[in-house]
Design a protein around this motif. Structure first.
Motif, PDB file in Angstrom:
ATOM      1  N   HIS A  60       0.830  -1.196   0.000  1.00 24.53           N
ATOM      2  CA  HIS A  60       0.000   0.000   0.000  1.00 24.53           C
ATOM      3  C   HIS A  60       0.871   1.255   0.000  1.00 24.53           C
ATOM      4  CE1 HIS A  60      -3.817  -2.046   0.613  1.00 24.53           C
ATOM      5  NE2 HIS A  60      -3.165  -2.888   1.400  1.00 24.53           N
ATOM      6  N   ALA A  61       2.142   1.064   0.251  1.00 25.23           N
ATOM      7  CA  ALA A  61       3.055   2.205   0.366  1.00 25.23           C
ATOM      8  C   ALA A  61       3.140   3.005  -0.923  1.00 25.23           C
ATOM      9  CB  ALA A  61       4.447   1.731   0.779  1.00 25.23           C
ATOM     10  N   GLY A  62       2.949   2.347  -2.050  1.00 27.69           N
ATOM     11  CA  GLY A  62       3.023   3.038  -3.326  1.00 27.69           C
ATOM     12  C   GLY A  62       1.904   4.036  -3.555  1.00 27.69           C
ATOM     13  N   PHE A  63       0.903   4.021  -2.689  1.00 24.32           N
ATOM     14  CA  PHE A  63      -0.223   4.946  -2.827  1.00 24.32           C
ATOM     15  C   PHE A  63      -0.233   5.982  -1.709  1.00 24.32           C
ATOM     16  CE2 PHE A  63      -1.303   0.887  -4.778  1.00 24.32           C
ATOM     17  CZ  PHE A  63      -1.393   1.307  -6.093  1.00 24.32           C
ATOM     18  N   VAL A  64       0.905   6.131  -1.045  1.00 26.16           N
ATOM     19  CA  VAL A  64       1.079   7.186  -0.055  1.00 26.16           C
ATOM     20  C   VAL A  64       1.566   8.438  -0.766  1.00 26.16           C
ATOM     21  CG1 VAL A  64       2.399   7.922   1.976  1.00 26.16           C
ATOM     22  CG2 VAL A  64       1.557   5.560   1.816  1.00 26.16           C
ATOM     23  N   GLY A  65       0.852   9.524  -0.569  1.00 27.43           N
ATOM     24  CA  GLY A  65       1.226  10.778  -1.206  1.00 27.43           C
ATOM     25  C   GLY A  65       0.036  11.699  -1.326  1.00 27.43           C
ATOM     26  N   GLN A  66       0.259  12.840  -1.914  1.00 26.72           N
ATOM     27  CA  GLN A  66      -0.811  13.843  -2.041  1.00 26.72           C
ATOM     28  C   GLN A  66      -1.982  13.282  -2.855  1.00 26.72           C
ATOM     29  OE1 GLN A  66       0.485  17.582  -3.652  1.00 26.72           O
ATOM     30  NE2 GLN A  66      -1.549  18.514  -3.548  1.00 26.72           N
ATOM     31  N   GLY A  67      -3.167  13.366  -2.301  1.00 29.24           N
ATOM     32  CA  GLY A  67      -4.372  12.923  -2.995  1.00 29.24           C
ATOM     33  C   GLY A  67      -4.778  11.498  -2.721  1.00 29.24           C
ATOM     34  N   MET A  68      -3.944  10.733  -1.998  1.00 30.50           N
ATOM     35  CA  MET A  68      -4.315   9.363  -1.653  1.00 30.50           C
ATOM     36  C   MET A  68      -4.033   9.121  -0.170  1.00 30.50           C
ATOM     37  SD  MET A  68      -3.623   7.115  -5.158  1.00 30.50           S
ATOM     38  CE  MET A  68      -4.565   5.696  -4.647  1.00 30.50           C
ATOM     39  N   LEU A  69      -3.200   8.163   0.170  1.00 28.00           N
ATOM     40  CA  LEU A  69      -2.981   7.817   1.567  1.00 28.00           C
ATOM     41  C   LEU A  69      -2.010   8.778   2.256  1.00 28.00           C
ATOM     42  CD1 LEU A  69      -2.564   3.917   1.347  1.00 28.00           C
ATOM     43  CD2 LEU A  69      -4.631   5.224   1.922  1.00 28.00           C
ATOM     44  N   SER A  70      -2.282   9.032   3.534  1.00 27.06           N
ATOM     45  CA  SER A  70      -1.349   9.802   4.357  1.00 27.06           C
ATOM     46  C   SER A  70      -0.242   8.902   4.899  1.00 27.06           C
ATOM     47  CB  SER A  70      -2.096  10.444   5.527  1.00 27.06           C
ATOM     48  OG  SER A  70      -3.149  11.261   5.059  1.00 27.06           O
ATOM     49  N   ALA A  71      -0.587   7.639   5.156  1.00 28.30           N
ATOM     50  CA  ALA A  71       0.401   6.679   5.657  1.00 28.30           C
ATOM     51  C   ALA A  71      -0.052   5.268   5.336  1.00 28.30           C
ATOM     52  CB  ALA A  71       0.596   6.832   7.161  1.00 28.30           C
ATOM     53  N   ALA A  72       0.912   4.362   5.249  1.00 30.11           N
ATOM     54  CA  ALA A  72       0.638   2.939   5.053  1.00 30.11           C
ATOM     55  C   ALA A  72       1.462   2.149   6.065  1.00 30.11           C
ATOM     56  CB  ALA A  72       0.984   2.492   3.631  1.00 30.11           C
ATOM     57  N   VAL A  73       0.856   1.077   6.568  1.00 29.91           N
ATOM     58  CA  VAL A  73       1.537   0.229   7.554  1.00 29.91           C
ATOM     59  C   VAL A  73       1.833  -1.114   6.892  1.00 29.91           C
ATOM     60  CG1 VAL A  73       1.531  -0.480   9.948  1.00 29.91           C
ATOM     61  CG2 VAL A  73      -0.086   1.261   9.189  1.00 29.91           C
ATOM     62  N   CYS A  74       3.109  -1.464   6.804  1.00 23.67           N
ATOM     63  CA  CYS A  74       3.539  -2.660   6.083  1.00 23.67           C
ATOM     64  C   CYS A  74       3.954  -3.756   7.058  1.00 23.67           C
ATOM     65  CB  CYS A  74       4.707  -2.327   5.158  1.00 23.67           C
ATOM     66  SG  CYS A  74       4.384  -0.924   4.059  1.00 23.67           S
ATOM     67  N   GLY A  75       3.179  -4.835   7.106  1.00 25.84           N
ATOM     68  CA  GLY A  75       3.543  -5.976   7.932  1.00 25.84           C
ATOM     69  C   GLY A  75       4.534  -6.876   7.215  1.00 25.84           C
ATOM     70  N   GLU A  76       4.956  -7.935   7.874  1.00 27.17           N
ATOM     71  CA  GLU A  76       5.785  -8.930   7.205  1.00 27.17           C
ATOM     72  C   GLU A  76       4.994  -9.549   6.047  1.00 27.17           C
ATOM     73  OE1 GLU A  76       8.932  -9.583   7.761  1.00 27.17           O
ATOM     74  OE2 GLU A  76       9.179  -8.374   9.573  1.00 27.17           O
ATOM     75  N   VAL A  77       5.676 -10.321   5.205  1.00 33.27           N
ATOM     76  CA  VAL A  77       5.036 -10.852   4.006  1.00 33.27           C
ATOM     77  C   VAL A  77       3.795 -11.673   4.372  1.00 33.27           C
ATOM     78  CG1 VAL A  77       5.326 -12.341   1.992  1.00 33.27           C
ATOM     79  CG2 VAL A  77       7.202 -10.842   2.732  1.00 33.27           C
ATOM     80  N   PHE A  78       2.667 -11.269   3.808  1.00 31.18           N
ATOM     81  CA  PHE A  78       1.375 -11.932   4.015  1.00 31.18           C
ATOM     82  C   PHE A  78       0.982 -12.010   5.491  1.00 31.18           C
ATOM     83  CE2 PHE A  78       1.497 -14.651  -0.169  1.00 31.18           C
ATOM     84  CZ  PHE A  78       1.528 -13.482  -0.909  1.00 31.18           C
ATOM     85  N   THR A  79       1.452 -11.050   6.299  1.00 28.74           N
ATOM     86  CA  THR A  79       1.181 -11.033   7.734  1.00 28.74           C
ATOM     87  C   THR A  79       0.697  -9.653   8.145  1.00 28.74           C
ATOM     88  OG1 THR A  79       2.939 -12.656   8.104  1.00 28.74           O
ATOM     89  CG2 THR A  79       2.150 -11.441  10.024  1.00 28.74           C
ATOM     90  N   SER A  80      -0.391  -9.588   8.887  1.00 29.16           N
ATOM     91  CA  SER A  80      -0.952  -8.309   9.295  1.00 29.16           C
ATOM     92  C   SER A  80       0.041  -7.506  10.129  1.00 29.16           C
ATOM     93  CB  SER A  80      -2.218  -8.537  10.118  1.00 29.16           C
ATOM     94  OG  SER A  80      -3.182  -9.237   9.376  1.00 29.16           O
ATOM     95  N   PRO A  81       0.079  -6.183   9.947  1.00 31.28           N
ATOM     96  CA  PRO A  81       0.905  -5.350  10.822  1.00 31.28           C
ATOM     97  C   PRO A  81       0.346  -5.358  12.240  1.00 31.28           C
ATOM     98  CG  PRO A  81      -0.467  -3.983   9.407  1.00 31.28           C
ATOM     99  CD  PRO A  81      -0.640  -5.391   8.935  1.00 31.28           C
ATOM    100  N   THR A  82       1.193  -5.090  13.202  1.00 34.15           N
ATOM    101  CA  THR A  82       0.781  -5.150  14.600  1.00 34.15           C
ATOM    102  C   THR A  82       0.031  -3.877  15.008  1.00 34.15           C
ATOM    103  OG1 THR A  82       2.907  -4.214  15.281  1.00 34.15           O
ATOM    104  CG2 THR A  82       2.726  -6.627  15.204  1.00 34.15           C
TER     105      THR A  82
END
Length: 324
Positions: A60-82
């Motif tokens: 989701h990090a690729g959609f962080v920026g003006q007009g979309m996401l303010s922040a993205a939280v990246c968990g381990e591969v195929f694992t929910s962030p804490t």
């Protein structure tokens, strides 16, 4: 397993370091976390936060920026962030008007984002949430590529100045009108596992496979693009019960190892079918937006544009690394 990596245990950390270096004009990383946040600030406007397990890049990090996401939280591969990392993202993103969480419909994501929401509310940060469940392949309705279109529409609405409550209302209506279905022709390989996540013979494909390799609804011998398009369009038609003249958004999404050549062939076949159905396609997009590491396959998302404002939001200019 052949991958251009170092130690499989360091994939997430090294990937995020590389991502922030390559896009340092747009984003930064909260040190020691999987949180990517935008350098652009909009004081007094609602902030959007999303995320989930890694392996779906550019989501989701690729959609962080003006007009979309303010922040993205990246968990381990195929694992929910804490929850604690999601909480850090909420605090960093908040610009005084509250934070809106966009969550894919997986039990771990939902639970952890909701726990982070509770932590934020204890610190008097206003938080609302939306669960995206656009996958029509199986019961349980997973959140898949349609999530990106939620980022796009709600990001534009936030930039326009809609309140937290207004964005919640818009999001609730939007997700009811987004549906996605996909097909895989080869599985993904998780770096730390080192082998394919499910089995497909060389001449097989599977309809409805999830973005983590979850099973779909049918395996069969691989068919031409036209036949695959017909199957996916038929399934979507059952869900939408559309009428001639209805207005739609169309997203063709590669699942990781699908060349653009094949994606364009596929959208050409889809366009012919939708034209026969009499649908009006007001917005279309092709590319790999919500992937499954190196899975070969494709997904098809349609959005019933019941509100003309949604088309305006889809066309609203943004500045992110992955939406161009």
């Amino acid at each position: 397993m052949k991958k251009i990596i170092n130690d499989p245990k360091n994939v997430l950390d090294e990937m995020l370091n590389g991502f922030t270096y390559a896009n340092e004009d747009l984003v930064k990383r909260i040190e020691g976390t999987g949180v990517i946040y935008r350098t652009f600030e909009e004081k007094g406007k609602v902030a959007l936060v999303s995320g989930g397990g890694s392996g779906h890049e550019p989501s989701h990090a690729g959609f962080v920026g003006q007009g979309m996401l303010s922040a993205a939280v990246c968990g381990e591969v195929f694992t929910s962030p804490t929850p604690d990392q999601i909480f850090e993202a909420i605090k960093k993103a908040d610009q005084g008007a509250g934070v809106f969480l966009i969550i894919k419909n997986y039990s771990g994501d939902v639970m952890n984002f909701e726990m982070a929401q509770e932590l934020a509310e204890m610190e008097d940060i206003k938080v609302e949430k939306l669960i995206v469940d656009d996958d029509i392949s199986v019961e349980g309705k997973r959140g898949v590529a349609g999530t990106i279109l939620v980022h796009k529409v709600l990001g534009a609405a936030a930039e326009e100045g809609l309140s937290l409550g207004e964005i919640k209302k818009l999001g609730d209506e939007l997700v009811q009108n987004i549906k996605t279905i996909g097909v895989a022709i080869s599985p993904a390989t998780v770096p730390e596992v080192g082998k394919e996540g499910f089995e497909l013979e060389d001449d097989e494909m599977e309809y409805g496979v999830g973005i983590h390799g979850e099973p779909g609804y049918r395996k069969e011998k691989i068919k031409p693009s036209q036949d695959i398009a017909q199957e996916l369009v038929n399934q979507l038609k059952k869900e939408f019960s559309w009428q001639k003249g209805d207005r739609y958004c169309l997203l063709v999404n590669g699942l990781g190892a699908t060349p653009l050549m094949e994606q364009y062939i596929f959208i050409n076949d889809v366009q012919a079918l939708l034209e026969k159905e009499g649908l009006v396609i007001e917005f279309k997009k092709v590319g790999s937006f919500m992937t499954s590491i190196d899975m070969a396959g494709i997904s098809l998302t349609l959005v019933n544009l019941v509100d003309s404002k949604w088309t305006t939001y889809l066309n609203h200019p943004v500045c992110t690394s992955a939406w161009v």
